[in-house]
Design an enzyme around this catalytic site. Sequence first.
Site, PDB file in Angstrom:
ATOM      1  CB  CYS A 151      -0.897   0.013   1.232  1.00 24.08           C
ATOM      2  SG  CYS A 151      -2.250  -1.145   1.025  1.00 24.08           S
ATOM      3  N   PRO A 152       0.489   2.325  -0.664  1.00 25.43           N
ATOM      4  CG  PRO A 152       0.354   4.573  -1.318  1.00 25.43           C
ATOM      5  CD  PRO A 152       1.267   3.569  -0.670  1.00 25.43           C
TER       6      PRO A 152
END
Lengths: 381, 80
Positions: free
Chosen positions: B19-20
Amino acid sequence: MTERVAILGGGTGGAVLANNLAERLGPEIDAGDVEVTLINDDPDHVYKPVWLYIPFGQREPADGRRPLRDLVDDRIDLTIDRVTAIDTDGKELALRDGAGPLGYDYLVVATGSTLADDEIPGLAAGGHDYYSESGALALRDELLSMTEGHLVLSVVGTPHMCPAAPLEFVFMADDWFRKRGLRDDVEITYTYPIQRVHGNPHIAEWAAPIMDERDINVETFFNAESVDPDAKTITSMEGTDLDYDLLAAIPPHRGVDVVDEAGLGDRGWVDVDKHTLEAEAADDVYALGDAATTGVPKAGSVAHYQAGVLSQRLASEIRGRPATATYDGKTLCFVETGMDAASFVEFDYENPPSPAPPSEKLHWSKLAYNDSYWLTARGLL
Amino acid sequence: MSTIDIEPTDTVDARGAACPGPLMDLIGRVRSASPGDVILLLSDAEQSLTDVSEWVDETDNELVAVDESGDHYGFYVEVA
């Protein structure tokens, strides 16, 4: 038979790797058993971190440029040319200017990042950047004469080079305007595409309170869709409009097209094993630095450390030994928090960053390293 | 086994990305999509469960289904 190593790109990763290989394989190169060729389309090596300081009038583009020939070991064949195609089956590179294709036994793709302003309508005409020499100079012209209004820093594209630089820019701008007694007349807004102020949650958690303390406005979940240069507005996919007087944007980034055309990855980024840096789609092809999709930041320190790993792996391959060196995700970064204070982070795949308390000592360490960088490019530091 | 009977217009495979990354890959694909398209995002990052739904809530797009039956998640996002 001579083993041929071709390094495509003479940025930090390519230059450090070339010099490291020259040192490591010196006897084999001298004996004609190994040839290392570094190909770059610019005779100069460019150190991009200098650009952050140009808009504030503190550095000049020439401070970040030196001839590659002066930096790279004489045992390296330096070719100033543009690679127009990579044939990973035939193991050769097509060159724009050179006669005939250049064959290789091992290829390292170190082609870095390019800017893609054209992906956002109006961005090139309405925005400025400090991610290119020309952009930093144009931004300097605007910033030095700014005495009031709304300064918007918008992170439009991710991933982008030096993930800390957008934070650094607003921290520096805040301090710079404050010291000159202009901060009350200059509003500063920072926008970021996701729900926090930085991709890394630990750095976001550290930076958000500093922004709050310094009255830097924050717009999260802001993915720029278009810029209207006449109305001076930037509009997000999420439906937010921001008026600006000066827009400093981090444009979308891409790699180079030959990577996609060779089937090595998308948007110019090479799909690699994040530990061995071997390309997933072709044998004897590696990538490092910005061009490699390892998930770590596109930063000079990453390219530097990866070059050390790749040099060891390539030397092992060439000598017929098992390659055991692996990249652990090591990343190191100084983060300016004003005009005379900085923090520092160090992290890897397993250990998250923990930003150091900002200090003047760390600021001077960053500036000292920026000048010492030329020793890194030479493979000495 | 998935019981979701939706034929996506396009699939974004972000498995393996931290992530992201998966959310940014989804946003990048939505940028070039047409209204009514359904983008399927594949992600094995736990954080995507909150990232994707929070982002979709900020937009006019709609998260029409989430497939949690396999060893990764599948997010079906209909573009507004």
